[in-house]
Design an enzyme around this catalytic site. Structure first.
Site, PDB file in Angstrom:
ATOM      1  N   ASN A  99      -8.925  -3.201 -12.000  1.00 26.85           N
ATOM      2  CA  ASN A  99      -7.937  -2.948 -10.965  1.00 26.85           C
ATOM      3  C   ASN A  99      -6.967  -4.107 -10.752  1.00 26.85           C
ATOM      4  O   ASN A  99      -5.954  -3.956 -10.072  1.00 26.85           O
ATOM      5  CB  ASN A  99      -8.671  -2.638  -9.648  1.00 26.85           C
ATOM      6  CG  ASN A  99      -7.749  -2.555  -8.467  1.00 26.85           C
ATOM      7  OD1 ASN A  99      -6.939  -1.631  -8.359  1.00 26.85           O
ATOM      8  ND2 ASN A  99      -7.850  -3.517  -7.560  1.00 26.85           N
ATOM      9  N   SER A 117       0.079   2.567 -12.610  1.00 29.33           N
ATOM     10  CA  SER A 117       1.064   2.754 -11.543  1.00 29.33           C
ATOM     11  C   SER A 117       1.998   3.874 -11.959  1.00 29.33           C
ATOM     12  O   SER A 117       2.115   4.193 -13.154  1.00 29.33           O
ATOM     13  CB  SER A 117       1.867   1.465 -11.343  1.00 29.33           C
ATOM     14  OG  SER A 117       3.021   1.686 -10.566  1.00 29.33           O
ATOM     15  N   TYR A 140       6.419  -5.527 -15.051  1.00 33.00           N
ATOM     16  CA  TYR A 140       5.386  -4.707 -14.413  1.00 33.00           C
ATOM     17  C   TYR A 140       5.324  -3.323 -15.059  1.00 33.00           C
ATOM     18  O   TYR A 140       4.245  -2.842 -15.426  1.00 33.00           O
ATOM     19  CB  TYR A 140       5.699  -4.593 -12.920  1.00 33.00           C
ATOM     20  CG  TYR A 140       4.685  -3.813 -12.125  1.00 33.00           C
ATOM     21  CD1 TYR A 140       3.466  -4.387 -11.762  1.00 33.00           C
ATOM     22  CD2 TYR A 140       4.947  -2.515 -11.717  1.00 33.00           C
ATOM     23  CE1 TYR A 140       2.537  -3.682 -11.018  1.00 33.00           C
ATOM     24  CE2 TYR A 140       4.025  -1.795 -10.973  1.00 33.00           C
ATOM     25  CZ  TYR A 140       2.822  -2.380 -10.623  1.00 33.00           C
ATOM     26  OH  TYR A 140       1.903  -1.663  -9.882  1.00 33.00           O
TER      27      TYR A 140
END
Length: 253
Positions: free
Chosen positions: A79, A132, A145
């Protein structure tokens, strides 16, 4: 099913919510985090390790300790993640790119690398990797990201293929915008990059979903606990969004 779960970045935010969800279901919980103060504040009946997921020696030592203490591992929630810089791609320096990719991608790889032998030896196990919605759509001004979160999906699908014959499942959760301190930092940086206010960016994220709302940590945590359970015994290699259904990943208000 209950068993033994390791959660990286488990001392706060989504990771802490995951730990709480597994604990409620009767699992033994082990959390790893770089934040020693947050680890100290976590429940005393959880096992805790202060470490960086990008330090292979530390990750190896953690799994050796898990083997010696628990004798194995039933579930891994990889995570750990960082938001990284918010800037146009030409303004991102290589060091910031590498730091973001190291935690989000290499951290997941290292955790899976050392969990895999334990789970293969046991003939069962579940790996849940946090990606995500940025890993499904991409986001402007978030190149490192988004790239890393796309990459962990490929990593996890590969894990599902490699480890499936050994009874080990691997799945990805793609949270949308999650309420909390980390997201507040993202909102502030994105507002500056886009010339908007924090509230405009917040409304943009919320209105970009069919349900018109941010996700809470518990929403992601409940999905992780489900995917690690026997109720999901035939679910592997899947990418599951917990995002209120993103219909516009980059609304401009």
């Amino acid at each position: 099913m209950s068993g033994r779960v390791l959660i990286t970045a488990g001392a706060s935010g989504v990771g802490f919510a995951m730990a709480e969800a597994f604990a409620r279901d009767g699992w033994q919980v082990w959390i790893a985090d770089v934040d020693g103060a947050a680890l100290a504040a976590a429940p005393q009946n959880w096992r805790k390790t202060e470490m960086s997921v990008t330090d292979e020696d530390a990750v190896s030592a953690l799994f050796s300790e898990i083997g010696a203490t628990w004798g194995g591992l039933d579930a891994l929630c990889a995570n750990a993640g960082v938001a990284g810089p918010t800037a146009a791609v030409e303004d991102i320096n290589l060091q910031d790119w590498q730091a973001c990719v190291a935690v989000n991608l290499e951290g997941a790889f290292l955790a899976a690398k050392y969990a895999a032998p334990m789970m293969k030896a046991a003939g069962r196990g579940a790996i849940v990797v946090t990606s995500s919605t940025a890993g499904q759509y991409g986001y402007p001004y978030r190149a490192p990201y988004a790239a890393a979160k796309w990459a962990v999906i490929g990593l996890t699908k590969t894990l599902a293929m490699e480890l499936g014959p050994h009874g080990v499942r691997a799945n990805v959760i793609c949270p949308g915008a999650v309420e909390g301190p980390r997201m507040e930092g993202v909102l502030a940086r994105e507002a500056a990059a886009k010339g908007m206010t924090r509230d405009q960016v917040y409304e943009g994220y919320a209105s970009g979903t069919a349900l018109g709302a941010f996700v809470e940590g518990r929403d992601v945590a409940d999905m992780a606990a489900f995917l690690a359970s026997d109720k999901a015994r035939m679910i592997s290699g899947q990418v599951i969004a917990v995002d209120g259904f993103t219909i516009n990943p980059d609304p401009q208000l």
